[in-house]
Design an enzyme around this catalytic site. Structure first.
Site, mmCIF file in Angstrom:
data_model
loop_
_atom_site.group_PDB
_atom_site.id
_atom_site.type_symbol
_atom_site.label_atom_id
_atom_site.label_comp_id
_atom_site.label_asym_id
_atom_site.label_seq_id
_atom_site.Cartn_x
_atom_site.Cartn_y
_atom_site.Cartn_z
ATOM 1 N N CYS A 272 -10.084 34.616 39.999
ATOM 2 C CA CYS A 272 -8.493 35.147 39.730
ATOM 3 C C CYS A 272 -7.605 35.976 39.463
ATOM 4 C CB CYS A 272 -8.865 33.879 38.658
ATOM 5 S SG CYS A 272 -9.219 32.108 39.194
ATOM 6 N N PHE A 273 -8.303 37.515 38.943
ATOM 7 C CA PHE A 273 -7.046 37.601 38.363
ATOM 8 C C PHE A 273 -6.393 37.873 39.954
ATOM 9 C CE2 PHE A 273 -9.145 39.132 34.277
ATOM 10 C CZ PHE A 273 -8.168 37.952 33.184
HETATM 11 N N1 LIG Z 1 -13.118 29.868 37.874
HETATM 12 C C1 LIG Z 1 -12.428 29.469 36.407
HETATM 13 O O1 LIG Z 1 -12.680 30.303 35.316
HETATM 14 C C2 LIG Z 1 -10.912 29.661 36.866
HETATM 15 C C3 LIG Z 1 -10.475 28.884 38.502
HETATM 16 N N2 LIG Z 1 -9.108 28.752 37.994
HETATM 17 C C4 LIG Z 1 -8.341 27.958 39.032
HETATM 18 O O2 LIG Z 1 -8.936 26.569 39.158
HETATM 19 C C5 LIG Z 1 -8.910 26.061 41.065
HETATM 20 C C6 LIG Z 1 -10.634 25.694 41.336
HETATM 21 O O3 LIG Z 1 -11.215 26.888 40.760
HETATM 22 P P1 LIG Z 1 -12.926 26.965 40.512
HETATM 23 O O4 LIG Z 1 -13.237 25.463 39.880
HETATM 24 O O5 LIG Z 1 -13.289 28.276 40.654
HETATM 25 O O6 LIG Z 1 -13.185 26.798 42.333
HETATM 26 P P2 LIG Z 1 -14.551 26.819 43.085
HETATM 27 O O7 LIG Z 1 -14.588 26.650 43.901
HETATM 28 O O8 LIG Z 1 -15.969 26.639 41.991
HETATM 29 O O9 LIG Z 1 -14.799 25.044 43.080
HETATM 30 C C7 LIG Z 1 -14.040 24.155 44.053
HETATM 31 C C8 LIG Z 1 -13.806 22.631 44.490
HETATM 32 O O10 LIG Z 1 -12.795 22.588 45.287
HETATM 33 C C9 LIG Z 1 -13.896 21.283 46.274
HETATM 34 N N3 LIG Z 1 -13.343 21.358 47.446
HETATM 35 C C10 LIG Z 1 -12.257 21.580 48.102
HETATM 36 N N4 LIG Z 1 -11.099 20.620 48.861
HETATM 37 C C11 LIG Z 1 -11.648 19.412 48.336
HETATM 38 C C12 LIG Z 1 -11.505 18.152 48.916
HETATM 39 N N5 LIG Z 1 -10.341 18.698 49.072
HETATM 40 N N6 LIG Z 1 -11.968 16.923 47.950
HETATM 41 C C13 LIG Z 1 -12.917 17.700 47.563
HETATM 42 N N7 LIG Z 1 -13.743 18.352 46.862
HETATM 43 C C14 LIG Z 1 -12.655 19.368 47.420
HETATM 44 C C15 LIG Z 1 -14.443 22.594 47.179
HETATM 45 O O11 LIG Z 1 -15.510 21.847 47.661
HETATM 46 C C16 LIG Z 1 -15.390 23.270 45.784
HETATM 47 O O12 LIG Z 1 -17.013 22.257 44.799
HETATM 48 C C17 LIG Z 1 -8.350 27.198 41.402
HETATM 49 O O13 LIG Z 1 -7.425 27.047 41.662
HETATM 50 C C18 LIG Z 1 -8.589 28.269 40.520
HETATM 51 O O14 LIG Z 1 -7.761 29.415 40.437
HETATM 52 C C19 LIG Z 1 -7.918 28.381 37.042
HETATM 53 C C20 LIG Z 1 -8.661 28.588 35.410
HETATM 54 C C21 LIG Z 1 -9.799 29.000 35.596
HETATM 55 O O1 LIG Z 2 -7.714 31.393 35.531
HETATM 56 C C1 LIG Z 2 -8.859 31.974 35.520
HETATM 57 O O2 LIG Z 2 -10.012 32.252 36.305
HETATM 58 C C2 LIG Z 2 -9.558 32.886 34.244
HETATM 59 O O3 LIG Z 2 -9.556 33.799 34.499
HETATM 60 C C3 LIG Z 2 -10.264 34.499 33.507
HETATM 61 O O4 LIG Z 2 -11.012 34.638 32.815
HETATM 62 P P1 LIG Z 2 -12.590 35.053 33.838
HETATM 63 O O5 LIG Z 2 -12.272 35.271 34.699
HETATM 64 O O6 LIG Z 2 -13.551 34.092 33.820
HETATM 65 O O7 LIG Z 2 -12.699 36.054 32.606
HETATM 66 P P2 LIG Z 2 -12.762 37.871 31.813
HETATM 67 O O8 LIG Z 2 -13.530 36.984 30.514
HETATM 68 O O9 LIG Z 2 -11.324 37.335 32.051
HETATM 69 O O10 LIG Z 2 -12.933 38.757 32.759
HETATM 70 C C4 LIG Z 2 -11.667 38.714 33.649
HETATM 71 C C5 LIG Z 2 -12.706 40.171 34.188
HETATM 72 O O11 LIG Z 2 -11.680 41.091 33.508
HETATM 73 C C6 LIG Z 2 -13.114 42.245 32.742
HETATM 74 N N1 LIG Z 2 -12.897 42.778 32.239
HETATM 75 C C7 LIG Z 2 -12.429 41.463 30.608
HETATM 76 C C8 LIG Z 2 -12.253 42.126 29.285
HETATM 77 C C9 LIG Z 2 -12.186 43.618 29.568
HETATM 78 O O12 LIG Z 2 -11.610 43.608 28.314
HETATM 79 N N2 LIG Z 2 -12.494 44.559 30.202
HETATM 80 C C10 LIG Z 2 -12.322 44.188 31.136
HETATM 81 O O13 LIG Z 2 -13.152 44.475 32.349
HETATM 82 C C11 LIG Z 2 -14.517 41.488 32.813
HETATM 83 O O14 LIG Z 2 -15.556 42.163 32.901
HETATM 84 C C12 LIG Z 2 -14.392 40.135 34.410
HETATM 85 O O15 LIG Z 2 -14.757 41.348 35.328
HETATM 86 C C13 LIG Z 2 -8.799 34.794 32.619
HETATM 87 O O16 LIG Z 2 -9.681 35.027 31.094
HETATM 88 C C14 LIG Z 2 -9.241 32.821 31.888
HETATM 89 O O17 LIG Z 2 -7.558 32.644 30.354
HETATM 90 C C15 LIG Z 2 -8.546 32.720 32.993
HETATM 91 O O18 LIG Z 2 -8.331 30.744 32.910
#
Ligand SMILES: NC(=O)C1=CN([C@@H]2O[C@H](COP(=O)(O)OP(=O)(O)OC[C@H]3O[C@@H](n4cnc5c(N)ncnc54)[C@H](O)[C@@H]3O)[C@@H](O)[C@H]2O)C=CC1
Ligand SMILES: O=C(O)[C@H]1O[C@H](OP(=O)(O)OP(=O)(O)OC[C@H]2O[C@@H](n3ccc(=O)[nH]c3=O)[C@H](O)[C@@H]2O)[C@H](O)[C@@H](O)[C@@H]1O
Length: 481
Positions: A272-273
């Site tokens: 995401c970042f």
């Molecule tokens: N991974 C993370 O830590 C975080 C992700 N997000 C956001 O959440 C969203 C989802 O991210 P992830 O869960 O990591 O992605 P992911 O790729 O793990 O999961 C998304 C899922 O949606 C499914 N999908 C796509 N289109 C579809 C449809 N039309 N109907 C049914 N299923 C469908 C895909 O097959 C996939 O399994 C993104 O917008 C991301 O930016 C937000 C906070 C944290």
């Molecule tokens: O939107 C998202 O996907 C998420 O993105 C990050 O979460 P995540 O990417 O899972 O993990 P982080 O712990 O934030 O680490 C991100 C990256 O930064 C690096 N990092 C983190 C902290 C630090 O001090 N230094 C550093 O290099 C980590 O190693 C990693 O590669 C945010 O922390 C979540 O709040 C957010 O929901």
């Protein structure tokens, strides 16, 4: 009984819905996905994602009030609240390519919701989306011609991978944005009531839709900016003899700055970042805010600089070439305690070393060989599509990559060792044993500052550790090309 359906059974949809099911026994939760293997894995003993504590939560609720299914339309039709947590990749073609969010998956989910709904629904944006997406989604939903009404809410997710279960159990805050109309406020209250099962009320923030959408992008931009700031300092530390860990500790003691998220590294990764900042940059540009766009762009540029700086350190230290030399890579995931490799800095570092014809031997405790090979062959941004839709062309340089089962095998006969993920086990390795079995001189390049540099130097290694005082050998070499 309230029924919730979540479209998208990924890193966000799976854990967030499992937590809702755990904390709300009176709510039935269905998580649906177009990916058959992913749903099968959620229904199996081996979940599709590695996340500490998640197995237990899922196993407690699965089959009771938590269900995983590919029957997307049925569960959407039956639900009162529909979360949408699908991929929002960066566009690779056309208008905004390389920056703007690709809302293809979101749009198809919204169209399907409009088509199959026969009762009123609250539709919740869980994916991270550009500001004003709710307006576009409302337009699509309003094309339902069965007299069904939809309220759209923004409820961005802030969990971090590796700590998702803890983050979901005790979130710093839950954010809910909605329309400022009686129906909008009612929908906000309905979603608030779900979280209120376990989140204290003062931690549930309600805002208008646009504030909620923008807050998610802003939070990730601020977090990433801290890492780029400390990484920029790490280069200056190396040039001046300061130690970045000491600098981070000293500035973090200021309560206005705070101590968290100041670990210098080989660069930030994760799904995401970068994507969210590029998206923010694009929105700024679309609004004519070029200086603001350029400010945020720098956060990504410093991150790219940090990764290429690391590769240059490796190559220049090893007599300006790694061609034909075995280099061990310890850690491939983008951070510890996850098997996720999306946008991991290891991809750029490995590709940089492969470009110089290194022979890589890679070990990560959670990442499979197949995943590593896919990642090293994938075009930029292709990884953020559902897996079965990702193009796969294994390139030739990947043939020279070995993926092995432990750190000792990876380092046997190696000239150099790069640490790219901060797995705890890398702190406890027997470095004397590793030194004894490596080619000499033996180099360590610690991209996560997990080793004790002085001890390694005593053993005999030449050591480079991000932002730490340089080894006499490394000091006299150019730090960038
Ligand atoms: N991974 C993370 O830590 C975080 C992700 N997000 C956001 O959440 C969203 C989802 O991210 P992830 O869960 O990591 O992605 P992911 O790729 O793990 O999961 C998304 C899922 O949606 C499914 N999908 C796509 N289109 C579809 C449809 N039309 N109907 C049914 N299923 C469908 C895909 O097959 C996939 O399994 C993104 O917008 C991301 O930016 C937000 C906070 C944290
Ligand atoms: O939107 C998202 O996907 C998420 O993105 C990050 O979460 P995540 O990417 O899972 O993990 P982080 O712990 O934030 O680490 C991100 C990256 O930064 C690096 N990092 C983190 C902290 C630090 O001090 N230094 C550093 O290099 C980590 O190693 C990693 O590669 C945010 O922390 C979540 O709040 C957010 O929901």
């Amino acid at each position: 009984m309230v029924k919730i359906c979540c479209i998208g059974a990924g890193y966000v949809g799976g854990p967030t819905m499992a937590m809702i099911a755990l904390k709300c026994p009176d709510i039935e939760v269905a998580v649906v996905d177009i990916s058959v293997p992913r749903i099968a894995a959620w229904n199996s003993e081996t979940l599709p994602i590695f996340e500490p504590g998640l197995d237990e939560v899922v196993k407690t609720c699965r089959g009771k009030n938590l269900f995983f299914s590919t029957d997307v339309e049925r569960h959407v039709a039956e639900a009162d609240i529909v979360f949408v947590s699908v991929n929002t990749p960066t566009k690779t073609r056309g208008l905004g390519a390389g920056k703007a969010a690709d809302l293809t998956y979101w749009e198809s989910a919204a169209r399907m919701i409009a088509d199959v709904s026969k009762s009123d629904k609250i539709v919740v944006e869980k994916s991270t989306v550009p500001v004003k997406t709710a307006e576009a989604i409302e337009k699509i939903l309003s094309h339902n011609n069965k007299g069904v009404s939809f309220q759209i809410l923004s409820n961005p997710e802030f969990l971090a991978e590796g700590t998702a279960v803890e983050d979901l159990k005790a979130p710093d805050r839950v954010l809910i944005g909605g329309r400022e109309t009686p129906a909008g406020r009612q929908a906000v209250e309905a979603l608030k009531a779900v979280y209120a099962h376990w989140v204290p009320e003062d931690r549930i923030l309600t805002t208008n839709l646009w504030s909620a959408e923008l807050s998610k992008l802003a939070a990730n931009a601020f977090l990433a900016q801290r890492i780029s700031s400390i990484n920029a300092m790490s280069a200056l530390c190396e040039a001046t003899g300061a130690d970045v860990a000491e600098v981070a500790y000293a500035i973090g003691k200021d309560s206005r700055i705070g101590s968290r998220f100041l670990n210098a590294s080989v660069g930030f990764g994760g799904s995401c970042f970068q994507k969210d900042i590029l998206n923010l940059v694009y929105i700024c540009e679309c609004n004519g805010l070029i200086d603001v766009a350029n400010y945020w762009k720098q956060v990504v540029q410093i991150n790219d600089y940090q990764k290429s700086r690391f590769v240059q350190r490796v190559v220049s230290s090893m007599f300006n070439t790694v061609s034909g030399k075995k280099v061990a890579v310890l850690g491939f995931a983008f951070k510890k305690d996850t098997g996720d490799t999306r946008e991991t800095p290891a991809i750029d570092v490995c590709n940089g070393l492969l470009g110089d014809k290194a022979l890589l031997s890679i070990y990560d405790p959670q990442v499979t060989e197949q995943q590593i090979r896919r990642d090293l062959s994938m075009n930029k941004f292709d990884w953020d599509h559902p897996q079965h839709l990702q193009p796969l062309n294994l390139n030739d340089s990947v043939n020279s990559v070995q993926v092995v089962k432990d750190a000792y095998e990876a380092t046997k006969d190696a000239h150099g060792l790069c640490i790219l993920t901060e797995w705890d086990e890398f702190r406890k390795l027997d470095y004397q044993k590793i030194y004894d079995q490596m080619q000499k001189p033996a180099f360590v390049f610690d991209g996560r500052n997990v080793t004790n540099v002085e001890e390694l130097r005593k053993i005999g290694f030449i050591v480079y550790s991000i932002g730490k005082p340089l080894d006499a050998w490394v000091k006299d070499l150019p730090s960038s090309a």
